[in-house]
Write a protein that holds these residues in place. Structure first.
Motif, PDB file in Angstrom:
ATOM      1  N   GLU A 257      21.605   1.360 -32.717  1.00 57.67           N
ATOM      2  CA  GLU A 257      21.107   0.457 -31.921  1.00 57.67           C
ATOM      3  C   GLU A 257      21.003   1.398 -29.913  1.00 57.67           C
ATOM      4  N   LEU A 258      19.778   0.809 -29.874  1.00 61.70           N
ATOM      5  CA  LEU A 258      19.785   1.316 -28.235  1.00 61.70           C
ATOM      6  C   LEU A 258      20.742   0.535 -27.463  1.00 61.70           C
ATOM      7  N   LYS A 259      21.568   1.058 -26.838  1.00 61.96           N
ATOM      8  CA  LYS A 259      22.211   0.659 -25.593  1.00 61.96           C
ATOM      9  C   LYS A 259      21.887   1.445 -24.338  1.00 61.96           C
ATOM     10  N   LEU A 260      21.220   1.069 -23.443  1.00 61.08           N
ATOM     11  CA  LEU A 260      21.096   1.888 -22.603  1.00 61.08           C
ATOM     12  C   LEU A 260      21.103   1.316 -20.332  1.00 61.08           C
ATOM     13  N   ARG A 261      21.898   2.201 -20.077  1.00 65.18           N
ATOM     14  CA  ARG A 261      22.651   1.137 -18.943  1.00 65.18           C
ATOM     15  C   ARG A 261      21.958   2.298 -18.003  1.00 65.18           C
ATOM     16  N   VAL A 262      20.612   1.876 -17.311  1.00 61.86           N
ATOM     17  CA  VAL A 262      20.429   2.332 -15.803  1.00 61.86           C
ATOM     18  C   VAL A 262      20.463   2.120 -14.770  1.00 61.86           C
ATOM     19  N   THR A 263      20.928   2.632 -14.109  1.00 60.22           N
ATOM     20  CA  THR A 263      21.898   1.723 -12.445  1.00 60.22           C
ATOM     21  C   THR A 263      20.851   2.730 -11.416  1.00 60.22           C
ATOM     22  N   GLY A 264      20.488   2.129 -10.142  1.00 60.45           N
ATOM     23  CA  GLY A 264      19.658   2.308  -8.905  1.00 60.45           C
ATOM     24  C   GLY A 264      19.843   1.657  -8.285  1.00 60.45           C
ATOM     25  N   ARG A 265      19.014   2.491  -7.322  1.00 56.41           N
ATOM     26  CA  ARG A 265      19.165   1.681  -5.661  1.00 56.41           C
ATOM     27  C   ARG A 265      18.300   1.890  -5.075  1.00 56.41           C
ATOM     28  N   ILE A 266      17.697   0.965  -3.908  1.00 52.22           N
ATOM     29  CA  ILE A 266      16.776   1.793  -3.256  1.00 52.22           C
ATOM     30  C   ILE A 266      17.236   1.239  -1.595  1.00 52.22           C
ATOM     31  N   TRP A 267      16.959   2.379  -1.025  1.00 51.63           N
ATOM     32  CA  TRP A 267      17.014   2.529   0.737  1.00 51.63           C
ATOM     33  C   TRP A 267      15.391   2.704   1.175  1.00 51.63           C
ATOM     34  N   LYS A 268      16.006   2.087   2.939  1.00 50.91           N
ATOM     35  CA  LYS A 268      14.543   2.759   3.598  1.00 50.91           C
ATOM     36  C   LYS A 268      15.100   3.798   4.116  1.00 50.91           C
ATOM     37  N   GLU A 269      13.638   4.984   4.724  1.00 48.96           N
ATOM     38  CA  GLU A 269      14.108   6.499   4.692  1.00 48.96           C
ATOM     39  C   GLU A 269      13.192   5.981   6.358  1.00 48.96           C
ATOM     40  N   GLU A 270      14.178   7.037   7.263  1.00 51.50           N
ATOM     41  CA  GLU A 270      14.274   6.125   8.519  1.00 51.50           C
ATOM     42  C   GLU A 270      12.860   7.195   9.712  1.00 51.50           C
TER      43      GLU A 270
ATOM     44  N   ASP B 255       1.103  -0.992  -0.030  1.00 55.50           N
ATOM     45  CA  ASP B 255      -0.128  -0.316  -0.100  1.00 55.50           C
ATOM     46  C   ASP B 255       0.820   1.118   0.108  1.00 55.50           C
ATOM     47  N   GLU B 256      -0.016   2.633  -0.034  1.00 58.28           N
ATOM     48  CA  GLU B 256       0.496   3.695  -0.485  1.00 58.28           C
ATOM     49  C   GLU B 256       1.648   3.779   0.751  1.00 58.28           C
ATOM     50  N   ASN B 257       0.617   3.254   1.855  1.00 51.91           N
ATOM     51  CA  ASN B 257       0.865   3.924   3.491  1.00 51.91           C
ATOM     52  C   ASN B 257       2.518   4.202   3.518  1.00 51.91           C
ATOM     53  N   GLU B 258       2.950   2.350   2.773  1.00 49.93           N
ATOM     54  CA  GLU B 258       4.189   1.625   3.119  1.00 49.93           C
ATOM     55  C   GLU B 258       5.040   1.926   2.258  1.00 49.93           C
ATOM     56  N   ALA B 259       4.964   2.437   0.520  1.00 50.16           N
ATOM     57  CA  ALA B 259       5.764   2.923  -0.310  1.00 50.16           C
ATOM     58  C   ALA B 259       5.998   4.047   0.107  1.00 50.16           C
ATOM     59  N   LYS B 260       5.231   4.657   1.123  1.00 51.25           N
ATOM     60  CA  LYS B 260       5.936   6.380   1.596  1.00 51.25           C
ATOM     61  C   LYS B 260       7.106   5.458   2.428  1.00 51.25           C
ATOM     62  N   LYS B 261       7.752   4.457   2.721  1.00 45.88           N
ATOM     63  CA  LYS B 261       9.220   4.780   3.773  1.00 45.88           C
ATOM     64  C   LYS B 261      10.242   4.036   2.486  1.00 45.88           C
ATOM     65  N   PHE B 262       9.673   4.121   1.429  1.00 46.70           N
ATOM     66  CA  PHE B 262      10.999   3.663   0.538  1.00 46.70           C
ATOM     67  C   PHE B 262      11.186   4.910  -0.091  1.00 46.70           C
ATOM     68  N   SER B 263      13.106   5.673  -0.576  1.00 49.91           N
ATOM     69  CA  SER B 263      13.285   6.206  -1.544  1.00 49.91           C
ATOM     70  C   SER B 263      13.636   4.690  -2.551  1.00 49.91           C
ATOM     71  N   TYR B 264      14.406   5.339  -3.759  1.00 53.23           N
ATOM     72  CA  TYR B 264      15.195   4.738  -4.922  1.00 53.23           C
ATOM     73  C   TYR B 264      15.451   6.533  -5.629  1.00 53.23           C
ATOM     74  N   SER B 265      16.512   5.982  -6.556  1.00 55.20           N
ATOM     75  CA  SER B 265      16.919   6.991  -7.538  1.00 55.20           C
ATOM     76  C   SER B 265      17.322   5.828  -8.231  1.00 55.20           C
ATOM     77  N   LEU B 266      17.670   6.432  -9.858  1.00 56.09           N
ATOM     78  CA  LEU B 266      17.626   5.837 -11.105  1.00 56.09           C
ATOM     79  C   LEU B 266      18.417   6.913 -11.965  1.00 56.09           C
ATOM     80  N   GLU B 267      19.397   6.238 -12.175  1.00 58.10           N
ATOM     81  CA  GLU B 267      21.086   7.204 -12.896  1.00 58.10           C
ATOM     82  C   GLU B 267      21.092   6.655 -14.567  1.00 58.10           C
TER      83      GLU B 267
END
Length: 311
Positions: A298-311, A238-250
């Protein structure tokens, strides 16, 4: 998936690091066994609405045509047979029990009886143990946190619903989605002749992170008149649980990069809703091809990212 788009399937090839994946595309095959598993919500040991079916009052409130519970206005024929307002039009104003003309008689007594009842949520077997006045039950069930989730797979119109453990198994077994452990990722999305792809969806990837599941989406679509690629993350909960996390993409190359940071969207929000809200990393096609290098064919796209938990 975008209207008129093609479903595309990723092939993840793990390198020696175990965290660098190349994601290619091919025609997706819709698994014919997708709906063979028990995935619809139900109640074990109780009736269709979370109430014991041998209770005579609840049986009186069940429409004989659609078998759903009836809410005002409840109609009846001259002989006292009842049915719901939705079905009154379907039976062409004829009582389905005695074939008499229905007319416009309301069963006010049954409506009044229903008003005095308190009933459990239909998702009682899934964990909701609250009791509600009869006429408040429907409103609660529309937002009940125990209600089943829709399948988050975006490569086909899948009607499967269930709790999170059920959907995780369904994604793995029926959609052949790859599951990965860890909170960081490094994917390379590859496609020859990218100019021919206007609307396409790569198969999602599911990450097990902090004991929860996250869905990484990547697709091509038209944003206005501009062809773009977009990556975004959805949280299986649920949304209230999702808000406990953040993520980044690059994404980037040649000394340039684009970054995105946000909160994963709950799978209560459909894939289409998240995409159309542009809540993710958006890469214009020309820039994506620049990042790909070479002759831009040709598409050769590298997407990196991470997920973390908000305190």
């Amino acid at each position: 998936m975008a209207p008129g788009g093609s479903a595309l399937k990723e092939v993840l090839e793990s390198t020696s690091t175990g965290m660098d994946y190349e994601v290619k595309m091919a025609k997706a095959e819709v698994n014919s066994n997708t709906n063979n598993k028990p995935t619809k919500s139900g109640s074990a040991g109780v009736g269709k609405y979370g109430m014991h079916s041998n209770n005579g009052v609840y049986e009186l409130l069940e429409c004989p045509v659609c078998t759903n519970l009836m809410y005002p206005p409840i109609h009846q024929c001259p002989n006292g047979h009842t049915l719901c307002s939705n079905c009154k039009a379907r039976v062409q104003n004829t009582c389905p029990t005695c074939r008499y003309e229905l007319g416009n008689i309301r069963c006010l007594a049954l409506e009044k009886v229903a008003e005095s009842l308190e009933v459990p949520c239909r998702y009682q077997s899934l964990g909701c143990h609250d009791i509600f006045p009869y006429y408040s039950k429907l409103k609660h069930e529309q937002h009940c946190r125990f209600r089943p989730y829709a399948c988050p797979y975006a490569g086909s119109e899948c009607s499967v619903t269930g709790d999170i453990p059920t959907l995780v198994v369904h994604l793995k077994d029926d959609h052949k989605v790859d599951m990965h452990d860890g909170c960081t990722f490094n994917h390379r999305y590859v496609k020859s002749n990218p100019h021919e792809v206007e609307n396409a969806t790569w198969m999602l990837t599911v990450f097990n992170c902090f004991g929860r599941q996250f869905c990484l989406h990547f697709e091509a679509f038209q944003l206005g008149m501009a062809p773009v690629y977009m990556a975004f993350l959805r949280f299986m909960g649920d949304e209230n649980e999702a808000k406990k996390f953040s993520y980044s993409l690059e994404v980037g190359a040649h000394g340039r990069k684009l970054t995105w940071q946000g909160i994963p969207r709950s799978i209560r929000d459909s894939h289409r809703k998240v995409r159309d809200s542009q809540d993710g990393l958006i890469i214009p096609r020309n820039l994506a091809l620049y990042f790909s290098g070479g002759d831009r064919q040709e598409l050769k796209l590298r997407v990196t990212g991470r997920i973390w938990k908000e305190e």
